[in-house]
Motif scaffolding. Structure first.
Motif, PDB file in Angstrom:
ATOM      1  N   ASN A  16       0.847  -0.915  -0.283  1.00 23.44           N
ATOM      2  CA  ASN A  16      -0.260  -0.151   0.016  1.00 23.44           C
ATOM      3  C   ASN A  16       0.853   0.992   0.290  1.00 23.44           C
ATOM      4  O   ASN A  16       0.602   2.237  -0.450  1.00 23.44           O
ATOM      5  N   MET A  17       1.686   1.628   0.840  1.00 23.47           N
ATOM      6  CA  MET A  17       2.755   2.522   0.596  1.00 23.47           C
ATOM      7  C   MET A  17       3.775   2.203  -0.598  1.00 23.47           C
ATOM      8  O   MET A  17       3.012   4.088  -0.492  1.00 23.47           O
ATOM      9  N   LYS A  18       3.573   1.881  -1.446  1.00 22.64           N
ATOM     10  CA  LYS A  18       4.295   2.239  -2.660  1.00 22.64           C
ATOM     11  C   LYS A  18       2.967   2.749  -3.476  1.00 22.64           C
ATOM     12  O   LYS A  18       3.569   3.224  -3.830  1.00 22.64           O
ATOM     13  N   GLU A  19       1.252   2.200  -3.261  1.00 25.07           N
ATOM     14  CA  GLU A  19       0.463   2.590  -4.485  1.00 25.07           C
ATOM     15  C   GLU A  19       0.779   4.073  -4.247  1.00 25.07           C
ATOM     16  O   GLU A  19       0.111   4.251  -4.872  1.00 25.07           O
ATOM     17  N   THR A  20       0.195   4.437  -2.755  1.00 23.09           N
ATOM     18  CA  THR A  20       0.257   5.993  -2.220  1.00 23.09           C
ATOM     19  C   THR A  20       1.574   6.324  -2.938  1.00 23.09           C
ATOM     20  O   THR A  20       0.991   7.342  -3.206  1.00 23.09           O
ATOM     21  N   LYS A  21       2.502   6.005  -3.164  1.00 21.93           N
ATOM     22  CA  LYS A  21       3.859   6.899  -3.190  1.00 21.93           C
ATOM     23  C   LYS A  21       3.985   7.045  -4.987  1.00 21.93           C
ATOM     24  O   LYS A  21       4.129   8.403  -5.443  1.00 21.93           O
ATOM     25  N   ASP A  22       3.399   6.242  -5.135  1.00 22.83           N
ATOM     26  CA  ASP A  22       2.892   6.321  -6.991  1.00 22.83           C
ATOM     27  C   ASP A  22       2.548   7.329  -7.271  1.00 22.83           C
ATOM     28  O   ASP A  22       2.522   7.646  -8.575  1.00 22.83           O
ATOM     29  N   ARG A  23       1.147   7.434  -6.318  1.00 23.22           N
ATOM     30  CA  ARG A  23       0.248   7.917  -6.220  1.00 23.22           C
ATOM     31  C   ARG A  23       0.401   9.334  -6.144  1.00 23.22           C
ATOM     32  O   ARG A  23      -0.187  10.467  -7.187  1.00 23.22           O
ATOM     33  N   THR A  24       1.363   9.956  -5.806  1.00 20.07           N
ATOM     34  CA  THR A  24       1.197  11.308  -4.877  1.00 20.07           C
ATOM     35  C   THR A  24       2.122  11.559  -5.961  1.00 20.07           C
ATOM     36  O   THR A  24       2.754  13.103  -6.825  1.00 20.07           O
ATOM     37  N   GLU A  25       3.530  10.719  -6.204  1.00 23.41           N
ATOM     38  CA  GLU A  25       4.136  11.360  -7.422  1.00 23.41           C
ATOM     39  C   GLU A  25       3.476  11.717  -8.871  1.00 23.41           C
ATOM     40  O   GLU A  25       4.061  12.413  -9.734  1.00 23.41           O
ATOM     41  N   GLN A  26       2.251  10.833  -9.027  1.00 27.38           N
ATOM     42  CA  GLN A  26       1.509  11.414 -10.196  1.00 27.38           C
ATOM     43  C   GLN A  26       1.076  12.403 -10.036  1.00 27.38           C
ATOM     44  O   GLN A  26       1.364  14.039 -11.321  1.00 27.38           O
ATOM     45  N   PHE A  27       0.561  13.259  -8.983  1.00 27.79           N
ATOM     46  CA  PHE A  27       0.074  14.010  -8.818  1.00 27.79           C
ATOM     47  C   PHE A  27       1.236  15.383  -8.648  1.00 27.79           C
ATOM     48  O   PHE A  27       0.797  16.575  -8.566  1.00 27.79           O
ATOM     49  N   VAL A  28       2.429  15.008  -7.421  1.00 36.58           N
ATOM     50  CA  VAL A  28       3.007  16.192  -7.653  1.00 36.58           C
ATOM     51  C   VAL A  28       4.304  15.916  -8.273  1.00 36.58           C
ATOM     52  O   VAL A  28       5.063  15.096  -8.204  1.00 36.58           O
ATOM     53  N   HIS A  29       4.626  16.676  -9.172  1.00 37.69           N
ATOM     54  CA  HIS A  29       5.883  16.375 -10.214  1.00 37.69           C
ATOM     55  C   HIS A  29       6.964  17.331  -9.387  1.00 37.69           C
ATOM     56  O   HIS A  29       7.271  17.707  -9.015  1.00 37.69           O
ATOM     57  N   SER A  30       8.014  16.463  -9.008  1.00 41.67           N
ATOM     58  CA  SER A  30       9.258  15.957  -7.432  1.00 41.67           C
ATOM     59  C   SER A  30      10.157  16.144  -8.676  1.00 41.67           C
ATOM     60  O   SER A  30      10.928  15.975  -9.696  1.00 41.67           O
ATOM     61  N   THR A  31      10.702  17.499  -8.108  1.00 40.79           N
ATOM     62  CA  THR A  31      12.450  16.949  -8.241  1.00 40.79           C
ATOM     63  C   THR A  31      13.277  16.193  -8.448  1.00 40.79           C
ATOM     64  O   THR A  31      14.508  16.708  -9.532  1.00 40.79           O
ATOM     65  N   SER A  32      13.198  15.013  -8.541  1.00 40.42           N
ATOM     66  CA  SER A  32      13.926  13.820  -8.148  1.00 40.42           C
ATOM     67  C   SER A  32      13.644  13.392 -10.407  1.00 40.42           C
ATOM     68  O   SER A  32      14.351  13.007 -10.469  1.00 40.42           O
ATOM     69  N   SER A  33      12.363  13.869 -10.604  1.00 41.36           N
ATOM     70  CA  SER A  33      12.070  13.136 -12.421  1.00 41.36           C
ATOM     71  C   SER A  33      13.377  14.030 -12.881  1.00 41.36           C
ATOM     72  O   SER A  33      13.306  14.151 -14.212  1.00 41.36           O
ATOM     73  N   ALA A  34      13.569  15.536 -12.236  1.00 51.20           N
ATOM     74  CA  ALA A  34      13.972  17.003 -13.450  1.00 51.20           C
ATOM     75  C   ALA A  34      15.660  16.339 -12.816  1.00 51.20           C
ATOM     76  O   ALA A  34      16.516  15.949 -14.065  1.00 51.20           O
ATOM     77  N   ALA A  35      16.436  15.512 -11.861  1.00 51.94           N
ATOM     78  CA  ALA A  35      17.353  15.301 -11.645  1.00 51.94           C
ATOM     79  C   ALA A  35      17.950  14.269 -12.677  1.00 51.94           C
ATOM     80  O   ALA A  35      18.919  14.141 -12.895  1.00 51.94           O
ATOM     81  N   ILE A  36      16.978  13.268 -12.800  1.00 46.02           N
ATOM     82  CA  ILE A  36      17.361  12.270 -13.689  1.00 46.02           C
ATOM     83  C   ILE A  36      17.718  12.400 -15.133  1.00 46.02           C
ATOM     84  O   ILE A  36      18.337  11.748 -15.604  1.00 46.02           O
TER      85      ILE A  36
END
Lengths: 197, 331
Positions: free
Chosen positions: B160-180
């Motif tokens: 469940n924690m993994k799922e919630t993390k995925d869902r929050t990432e969908q809604f929030v564009h995090s800086t980690s994706s930019a760093a990749i």
């Protein structure tokens, strides 16, 4: 999977000074050893100079890989040159151990004179880590666990067979018990009817 | 299914077994158990009640842990994005873990106690020993099932924690994706200086090798001269890689150990099941022995009667011959 060279350097302001090294060049032909050894020393120096403090790097060149770890402590850096197959993680843990050992065993005053430094542990580590599966803790534990798992699987199979044997034993003892009961009843009935004829 | 009251039948069975048993020692032991006023029986009576006390406390702990586990399972099943209560869940997990460890210790102590009892006694009270062993096995299996449920709940929670993390990432564009993004461009820039003119001169002896080390040194130089900031990111990635690889290795060890534990518990289960079969075999063999000895007794009696009753048979034969003669004479 082979380790070729292990060396410890002191890195100050972008220049590295070789403090101690151990090498195992037995896989090269006799005439190549000199040049290979020098090349490796040079490679170790270069790579150590270009590694920032507290950073680990793996540099690959032809068929050799150099793993370098700049510890930052006392400006020490350790480099190990291996072939391509050697697993990366145990290499770095080896470097860490080497630096710790060096710091505790060799006094700092001798560092200005590299030829006077006597660090036999480097050779010992080199020999020991030729087989990372045995030397590295984590890998050894994993290997032992896998072995144990295999043994346990065999044990469970044995237990299953034991179960089958026990089932057949139960059936046979049941049948035997019924037969002996009939035997007893027959013998008893023979006694009761007195008029045999 | 209607509830039947079979207490009377049970009492009758107990009486019949008691009358049938030829175990004077057992009866004596039973009396000793029932009347703890005996000085010799004081420690035994005390030890029995101590055993039952320990077993009771363990059973109570297990039931309370099961309750907490159910609450934790409910909490872990929630799939809301925002109302997740991590503090409570982690606290509960910690408490349950401690409880299970505690119960384990108590159970180990109980088992040691039972073993000490078995070693101390000489022969009486075999049923009590068996009962104790059975109770210990029962508690162990209960604890096992509780820990299995605990493990399942933890797995559900991680999922469940993994799922919630995925869902929050969908809604929030995090800086980690930019760093990749930068590292791939880093490699492109790396390739370029490789083809540039080697302007780095090195005085060294082994000529063939020098060429390669040339390019190698060039790589490092160009990279350093170029993107300093992105380079730092790659440094961190290297660190992260090492640490991550260590953590994955250790995690795999941990999962292997958990698997091993699972296998061990399965093994114990199977052996416990087989123990019942062994007991049946044992009972059967004793029955067989009894039957055979009884049959032998009967045969001996018969043999004795045969050898002494010849007198009777002579009389019977004589009577038959007399009848025969009479028939012949009449005809």
């Amino acid at each position: 999977m082979k380790l070729y060279q292990l060396s410890i350097l002191e890195v100050t302001d972008g220049s590295a000074k070789l403090l101690s090294s151990a090498a195992d060049l037995s896989s090269f032909s006799f005439y190549q050893r000199g040049s290979v050894g020098e090349f490796m020393t040079f490679m170790a120096k270069t790579v150590a100079e270009r590694t920032a403090v507290g950073q680990r790097q793996s540099v690959q060149e032809n068929s050799y890989t150099a793993h370098v770890y700049n510890a930052g402590r006392e400006n020490l850096a350790a480099v190990v040159i291996t072939d391509e197959e050697y697993p990366v993680r145990p290499a770095f843990s080896l470097l860490q151990k080497l630096i710790d050992d060096f710091v505790t065993s060799v006094p700092k005053t001798t560092w200005s004179n590299p030829s006077s430094i006597d660090f036999p542990a480097a050779k010992a580590y080199l020999a020991k880590y030729q087989d990372p599966k045995q030397a590295d803790q984590i890998m050894r534990v994993q290997a032992e666990l896998d072995e144990t798992k295999i043994i346990l699987h065999k044990t469970i199979e044995g237990v299953l067979q034991r179960g089958e044997h026990l089932d057949s034993l139960v059936e046979r003892s049941n049948a035997l018990s019924a037969q002996s009961k009939m035997f007893y009843k027959t013998a008893k009935s023979q006694n009761s009817c007195c008029v045999v004829m | 299914m209607p509830v039947q009251d079979r207490t009377n039948e049970f009492k009758a069975c107990v009486e019949s077994i008691r009358n049938r048993s030829s175990y004077p020692a057992r009866g004596g032991a039973k009396d000793r158990l029932l009347q703890p006023s005996n000085g010799h029986a004081k420690p035994k009576g005390g030890s029995k009640s101590e055993f039952s006390r320990m077993a009771m406390s363990i059973g109570k702990d297990i039931s309370s842990t099961t309750l907490k586990l159910q609450k934790l399972a409910q909490l872990a099943k929630r799939k809301t994005l925002f109302d997740d209560r991590p503090v409570e869940i982690s606290e509960l997990t910690f408490i349950i873990k401690q409880d299970i460890a505690n119960i384990n210790k108590q159970l180990a102590g109980l088992q040691a106690h039972v073993k000490a009892q078995q070693a101390g006694k000489t022969g009486g009270g075999k049923q009590v020993e068996e009962h104790n062993a059975n109770v210990v096995t029962l508690l162990q299996s209960k604890l096992m099932s509780t820990s299995m449920t605990f493990k399942d709940v933890l797995e559900i929670r991680t999922q469940n924690m993994k799922e919630t993390k995925d869902r929050t990432e969908q809604f929030v564009h995090s800086t980690s994706s930019a760093a990749i993004q930068p590292p791939p461009s880093n490699s492109l820039l790396f390739n370029k200086p490789r083809n540039d003119d080697p302007r780095y001169n090195i005085q060294n002896k082994g000529k063939a090798r020098v060429q390669d080390s040339d390019l190698l040194a060039l790589d490092m130089v160009a990279a350093e001269e170029g993107q300093g900031g992105l380079q730092e990111l790659q440094y961190m990635d290297n660190q992260q890689d090492y640490i991550q690889s260590r953590s994955t290795a250790i995690e795999s060890i941990e999962s292997t150990i958990a698997e091993l534990g699972n296998i061990f518990s399965q093994l114990a289960h199977m052996v416990a099941e087989q123990r019942e079969t062994v007991q049946r075999i044992d009972a059967d063999t004793t029955d067989i022995a009894d039957n055979i000895s009884g049959a032998q007794r009967e045969l001996l009696k018969y043999y004795a009667s045969i050898s002494s009753n010849r007198w009777l048979m002579i009389k019977v034969f004589g009577a038959i011959i007399v009848m025969f003669l009479i028939f012949v004479l009449v005809n």
